[in-house]
Design a protein around this motif. Structure first.
Motif, PDB file in Angstrom:
ATOM      1  N   UNK A   1       0.844  -1.199   0.000  1.00  0.00           N
ATOM      2  CA  UNK A   1       0.000   0.000   0.000  1.00  0.00           C
ATOM      3  C   UNK A   1       0.871   1.237   0.000  1.00  0.00           C
ATOM      4  N   UNK A   2       0.363   2.294  -0.636  1.00  0.00           N
ATOM      5  CA  UNK A   2       1.061   3.562  -0.661  1.00  0.00           C
ATOM      6  C   UNK A   2       0.028   4.691  -0.590  1.00  0.00           C
ATOM      7  N   UNK A   3       0.492   5.862  -0.201  1.00  0.00           N
ATOM      8  CA  UNK A   3      -0.383   7.033  -0.110  1.00  0.00           C
ATOM      9  C   UNK A   3      -0.611   7.581  -1.515  1.00  0.00           C
ATOM     10  N   UNK A   4      -1.850   7.950  -1.807  1.00  0.00           N
ATOM     11  CA  UNK A   4      -2.187   8.490  -3.121  1.00  0.00           C
ATOM     12  C   UNK A   4      -1.551   9.873  -3.270  1.00  0.00           C
ATOM     13  N   UNK A   5      -0.932  10.093  -4.419  1.00  0.00           N
ATOM     14  CA  UNK A   5      -0.326  11.397  -4.705  1.00  0.00           C
ATOM     15  C   UNK A   5      -1.446  12.378  -5.033  1.00  0.00           C
ATOM     16  N   UNK A   6      -1.241  13.672  -4.769  1.00  0.00           N
ATOM     17  CA  UNK A   6      -2.295  14.681  -5.011  1.00  0.00           C
ATOM     18  C   UNK A   6      -2.742  14.758  -6.461  1.00  0.00           C
TER      19      UNK A   6
END
Length: 63
Positions: free
Chosen positions: A56-61
């Protein structure tokens, strides 16, 4: 005849411009919905799963 070509060109540019506008509006709408959902849940970011690695990774803006 040149008037007909000019009108056809203007219509083609209008259609292309409209499609670009709708595409950008959908992106902005999705971004706003995601931000509202994050605010409701108190989350700091949205996680998405990478299908290749399973991490999992944080969604980029800009996504």
């Amino acid at each position: 005849m040149p008037q007909l070509l000019f009108i056809a060109a203007v219509a083609a540019v209008g259609v292309i411009g409209y499609r670009a506008f709708v595409k950008e509006a959908e992106k902005v709408s999705a971004r706003v919905r995601r931000a509202e959902k994050e605010q409701e849940t108190g989350a700091v970011g949205t996680l998405v799963e990478d299908r290749e690695t399973g991490e999992y990774r944080v969604v980029k803006p800009d996504e």
